[in-house]
Design a protein around this motif. Structure first.
Motif, PDB file in Angstrom:
ATOM      1  N   LEU A 122     -12.688-148.204  -1.084  1.00  0.00           N
ATOM      2  CA  LEU A 122     -13.908-147.431  -1.297  1.00  0.00           C
ATOM      3  C   LEU A 122     -14.988-147.897  -0.331  1.00  0.00           C
ATOM      4  O   LEU A 122     -14.976-149.040   0.129  1.00  0.00           O
ATOM      5  CB  LEU A 122     -14.421-147.618  -2.726  1.00  0.00           C
ATOM      6  CG  LEU A 122     -13.565-147.055  -3.861  1.00  0.00           C
ATOM      7  CD1 LEU A 122     -14.072-147.588  -5.210  1.00  0.00           C
ATOM      8  CD2 LEU A 122     -13.596-145.527  -3.862  1.00  0.00           C
ATOM      9  N   LYS A 123     -15.923-147.016  -0.059  1.00  0.00           N
ATOM     10  CA  LYS A 123     -17.118-147.351   0.695  1.00  0.00           C
ATOM     11  C   LYS A 123     -18.340-146.934  -0.115  1.00  0.00           C
ATOM     12  O   LYS A 123     -18.265-146.030  -0.943  1.00  0.00           O
ATOM     13  CB  LYS A 123     -17.121-146.645   2.054  1.00  0.00           C
ATOM     14  CG  LYS A 123     -16.019-147.110   2.997  1.00  0.00           C
ATOM     15  CD  LYS A 123     -16.104-146.403   4.341  1.00  0.00           C
ATOM     16  CE  LYS A 123     -15.023-146.907   5.282  1.00  0.00           C
ATOM     17  NZ  LYS A 123     -15.092-146.224   6.608  1.00  0.00           N
ATOM     18  N   ALA A 124     -19.453-147.582   0.146  1.00  0.00           N
ATOM     19  CA  ALA A 124     -20.711-147.193  -0.491  1.00  0.00           C
ATOM     20  C   ALA A 124     -21.374-146.118   0.364  1.00  0.00           C
ATOM     21  O   ALA A 124     -21.610-146.326   1.559  1.00  0.00           O
ATOM     22  CB  ALA A 124     -21.630-148.391  -0.639  1.00  0.00           C
ATOM     23  N   ILE A 125     -21.644-144.965  -0.243  1.00  0.00           N
ATOM     24  CA  ILE A 125     -22.326-143.899   0.485  1.00  0.00           C
ATOM     25  C   ILE A 125     -23.837-143.986   0.325  1.00  0.00           C
ATOM     26  O   ILE A 125     -24.600-143.537   1.185  1.00  0.00           O
ATOM     27  CB  ILE A 125     -21.839-142.512   0.031  1.00  0.00           C
ATOM     28  CG1 ILE A 125     -22.387-141.431   0.970  1.00  0.00           C
ATOM     29  CG2 ILE A 125     -22.199-142.227  -1.426  1.00  0.00           C
ATOM     30  CD1 ILE A 125     -21.839-140.050   0.707  1.00  0.00           C
ATOM     31  N   ALA A 126     -24.297-144.590  -0.780  1.00  0.00           N
ATOM     32  CA  ALA A 126     -25.731-144.604  -1.066  1.00  0.00           C
ATOM     33  C   ALA A 126     -26.084-145.778  -1.965  1.00  0.00           C
ATOM     34  O   ALA A 126     -25.239-146.308  -2.691  1.00  0.00           O
ATOM     35  CB  ALA A 126     -26.154-143.303  -1.737  1.00  0.00           C
ATOM     36  N   ILE A 127     -27.342-146.148  -1.908  1.00  0.00           N
ATOM     37  CA  ILE A 127     -27.948-147.073  -2.863  1.00  0.00           C
ATOM     38  C   ILE A 127     -29.057-146.315  -3.586  1.00  0.00           C
ATOM     39  O   ILE A 127     -29.879-145.639  -2.950  1.00  0.00           O
ATOM     40  CB  ILE A 127     -28.527-148.312  -2.167  1.00  0.00           C
ATOM     41  CG1 ILE A 127     -27.410-149.163  -1.561  1.00  0.00           C
ATOM     42  CG2 ILE A 127     -29.368-149.140  -3.128  1.00  0.00           C
ATOM     43  CD1 ILE A 127     -26.498-149.824  -2.570  1.00  0.00           C
ATOM     44  N   THR A 128     -29.061-146.414  -4.905  1.00  0.00           N
ATOM     45  CA  THR A 128     -30.098-145.778  -5.729  1.00  0.00           C
ATOM     46  C   THR A 128     -30.964-146.861  -6.352  1.00  0.00           C
ATOM     47  O   THR A 128     -30.538-147.537  -7.297  1.00  0.00           O
ATOM     48  CB  THR A 128     -29.471-144.904  -6.825  1.00  0.00           C
ATOM     49  OG1 THR A 128     -28.702-143.857  -6.230  1.00  0.00           O
ATOM     50  CG2 THR A 128     -30.553-144.296  -7.715  1.00  0.00           C
TER      51      THR A 128
END
Length: 330
Positions: free
Chosen positions: A70-76
């Motif tokens: 998996l990869k991180a697409i965003a930080i919220t």
């Protein structure tokens, strides 16, 4: 096939004002990532910041993502918690506004470290609850000024505003695609756009396909989240469980405009198995993708040119419903 993603909270444990102890045992961040990996067809996840209840390192998170492919697409950034009950961008206390902006700067650094595409801003506490509670001009200007400061400081990454009509505030300052676009255009920076949450658009009595088209026409549709609801609340149900045709129209609008971003889940399976809920959602989204391939676009364009609702519905039903058949074996 499109790239599929999910908010990491999809795999957490949920609480509400009735089940205050939660609908299951706590699920830590690394276990949430493992559950996302168990879906098998997710490529990216959106992560909250700070990593609440997690005492590991960012390297631990990177390792967990890599282990699950998996990869991180965003930080919220969590700018909607108790610290910001009177708002983040629009808080009446300058010190709290400064704290919120600092949190967003920190989230941006994490996003850059993880190679994310964007930072997602959901200013759920920015707004009002009663008539006469706020000066509308002043809080609007505070929101625009804060966003401009943040986005100007980090031109190397995109920011998205996730609009929503209400909850937790009775009125949120970014409630619709039109008002959000108005604010973005006032700010005038190229790295600020919209994340269109399908359920928020439904809940706000928009037509999600129309909202998407408007954001695309202004060059501001940077991301989407998909789910479903009964239109009376932001239920975050499994995508396609209620509004099949409107979901199909939404994705048809994206296809027609050559929008090729991630098809991302924002679901809250309170009582369902979170991995199975994601798998079922992706099964439906695959059917949507297949249906888009077989839909007679020329015939649909002719029907739309004539405003022929029945002809358009026949074409849509033929494509969508037949594409569900045999999907388990696909």
């Amino acid at each position: 096939m499109p790239t599929f993603g999910a908010g990491i909270w999809h795999f957490a444990t949920y609480k509400d004002r009735y089940a205050t102890d939660g609908y299951g045992p706590p699920v830590g961040l690394l276990e949430q990532i493992d559950r996302a990996g168990a879906v098998g067809e997710l490529s990216v996840v959106d992560l909250n910041w700070p990593f609440v209840g997690f005492d590991g390192s960012l390297d631990d998170v990177k390792a967990a993502l890599a282990k699950n492919d998996l990869k991180a697409i965003a930080i919220t950034p969590e700018i909607y918690t108790r610290d910001f009950v009177k708002g983040s961008f629009t808080n009446p206390d300058p010190a709290v506004r400064k704290k919120a902006i600092a949190l967003m700067h920190d989230a941006t650094e994490v996003a850059l470290e993880l190679g994310c595409s964007y930072v997602k801003l959901w200013p759920g506490q920015d707004g009002w609850d009663y008539p006469f509670q706020v000066n509308y001009h002043d809080i609007w200007q505070l929101a625009l000024d804060g966003l401009k400061e943040l986005c100007s400081a980090h031109p190397e990454i995109n920011y998205v505003i996730e609009y929503k009509p209400r909850e937790p505030r009775v009125k949120i300052i970014f409630p619709s695609v039109a008002r959000t676009l108005l604010g973005i255009e006032r700010i005038g920076l190229p790295n600020l756009g919209i994340l269109l949450d399908f359920g928020h658009s439904l809940y706000g009595q928009e037509t999600p396909a129309d909202a998407a088209q408007l954001a695309i026409d202004h060059g501001r549709l940077f991301a989407i989240d998909v789910n479903d609801n009964m239109r009376g609340w932001d239920d975050d149900m499994v995508v396609g469980s209620v509004h099949l045709v409107e979901t199909f129209e939404f994705f048809h609008t994206l296809r027609r405009n050559n929008w090729d971003g991630v098809w991302q889940l924002d679901q809250f399976p309170f009582r369902e198995d979170s991995v199975q809920a994601a798998k079922q959602a992706i099964r439906f989204l695959k059917a949507v993708h297949r249906a888009l391939d077989v839909l007679d676009d020329d015939a649909l364009a002719a029907a739309q040119a004539a405003h022929d609702a029945l002809a358009a519905q026949r074409l849509v039903q033929n494509a969508l419903l037949t594409s569900m058949a045999g999907l388990e074996e696909a």
